[in-house]
Design a protein around this motif. Structure first.
Motif, PDB file in Angstrom:
ATOM      1  N   SER A   3       1.740   2.497   4.022  1.00  4.41           N
ATOM      2  CA  SER A   3       0.866   1.747   5.048  1.00  4.41           C
ATOM      3  C   SER A   3      -0.554   2.150   4.915  1.00  4.41           C
ATOM      4  CB  SER A   3       1.574   1.903   6.547  1.00  4.41           C
ATOM      5  OG  SER A   3       1.406   3.232   6.803  1.00  4.41           O
ATOM      6  N   ILE A   4      -1.322   1.232   5.473  1.00 11.23           N
ATOM      7  CA  ILE A   4      -2.959   1.428   5.645  1.00 11.23           C
ATOM      8  C   ILE A   4      -3.144   2.055   6.711  1.00 11.23           C
ATOM      9  CG2 ILE A   4      -5.332   0.647   5.303  1.00 11.23           C
ATOM     10  CD1 ILE A   4      -3.945  -1.225   3.095  1.00 11.23           C
ATOM     11  N   SER A   5      -3.715   3.089   7.186  1.00 14.64           N
ATOM     12  CA  SER A   5      -4.399   3.621   8.297  1.00 14.64           C
ATOM     13  C   SER A   5      -5.923   3.555   8.593  1.00 14.64           C
ATOM     14  CB  SER A   5      -4.005   5.148   8.424  1.00 14.64           C
ATOM     15  OG  SER A   5      -2.828   5.552   8.276  1.00 14.64           O
ATOM     16  N   TRP A   6      -6.388   3.566   9.507  1.00 19.66           N
ATOM     17  CA  TRP A   6      -7.739   3.275   9.958  1.00 19.66           C
ATOM     18  C   TRP A   6      -8.553   4.322   9.270  1.00 19.66           C
ATOM     19  CZ3 TRP A   6     -11.055   6.847  12.172  1.00 19.66           C
ATOM     20  CH2 TRP A   6     -10.380   8.091  12.773  1.00 19.66           C
ATOM     21  N   PHE A   7      -8.140   5.585   8.826  1.00 20.91           N
ATOM     22  CA  PHE A   7      -9.091   6.474   8.315  1.00 20.91           C
ATOM     23  C   PHE A   7      -8.823   6.356   6.701  1.00 20.91           C
ATOM     24  CE2 PHE A   7      -5.290   8.351   9.739  1.00 20.91           C
ATOM     25  CZ  PHE A   7      -4.694   8.841   8.658  1.00 20.91           C
ATOM     26  N   ASP A   8      -8.279   5.390   6.228  1.00 22.46           N
ATOM     27  CA  ASP A   8      -8.141   5.347   4.848  1.00 22.46           C
ATOM     28  C   ASP A   8      -9.266   4.993   4.062  1.00 22.46           C
ATOM     29  OD1 ASP A   8      -5.620   6.162   4.523  1.00 22.46           O
ATOM     30  OD2 ASP A   8      -4.676   4.562   4.820  1.00 22.46           O
ATOM     31  N   TRP A   9     -10.260   4.457   4.663  1.00 19.78           N
ATOM     32  CA  TRP A   9     -11.776   4.269   3.982  1.00 19.78           C
ATOM     33  C   TRP A   9     -12.347   5.253   3.938  1.00 19.78           C
ATOM     34  CZ3 TRP A   9     -16.501   4.866   5.893  1.00 19.78           C
ATOM     35  CH2 TRP A   9     -16.619   5.231   7.273  1.00 19.78           C
ATOM     36  N   ALA A  17      -3.737   2.134  -0.337  1.00 20.05           N
ATOM     37  CA  ALA A  17      -4.792   2.007   0.422  1.00 20.05           C
ATOM     38  C   ALA A  17      -6.121   2.250  -0.547  1.00 20.05           C
ATOM     39  CB  ALA A  17      -4.868   3.193   1.437  1.00 20.05           C
ATOM     40  N   PHE A  21      -9.042  -0.544  -0.362  1.00 21.18           N
ATOM     41  CA  PHE A  21     -10.461  -0.346   0.125  1.00 21.18           C
ATOM     42  C   PHE A  21     -11.299  -0.340  -1.289  1.00 21.18           C
ATOM     43  CE2 PHE A  21      -8.015   1.117   3.743  1.00 21.18           C
ATOM     44  CZ  PHE A  21      -8.888   0.468   4.752  1.00 21.18           C
TER      45      PHE A  21
END
Length: 68
Positions: A3-9, A17, A21
């Motif tokens: 899954s992609i988390s908010w901090f993966d960028w 991810a 990104f």
């Protein structure tokens, strides 16, 4: 965990991810190049190069065990 988390960028925690990104930022850079150059060849070369670098970088990080 794919899954992609908010901090993966900032630091991607999985290959999905990284690809997401990386391609997203490549598209943003492609749009920026289009606004500045207005040359389709330059935009295509920039975008394809960015996607290749993203895929190769993700593959290398996956091989060396960067992702848990």
């Amino acid at each position: 965990m794919n899954s992609i988390s908010w901090f993966d960028w900032i630091t991607p925690t999985n290959p999905v991810a990284s690809l997401f990104f990386g391609i997203l930022f490549t598209i943003i850079i492609g749009i920026t190049v289009w606004v500045e150059a207005r040359d389709l060849k330059t935009v295509v070369v920039t975008t394809i190069t960015g996607i290749i670098v993203t895929c190769v970088g993700t593959a290398i990080l996956n091989v060396i065990g960067f992702y848990p």
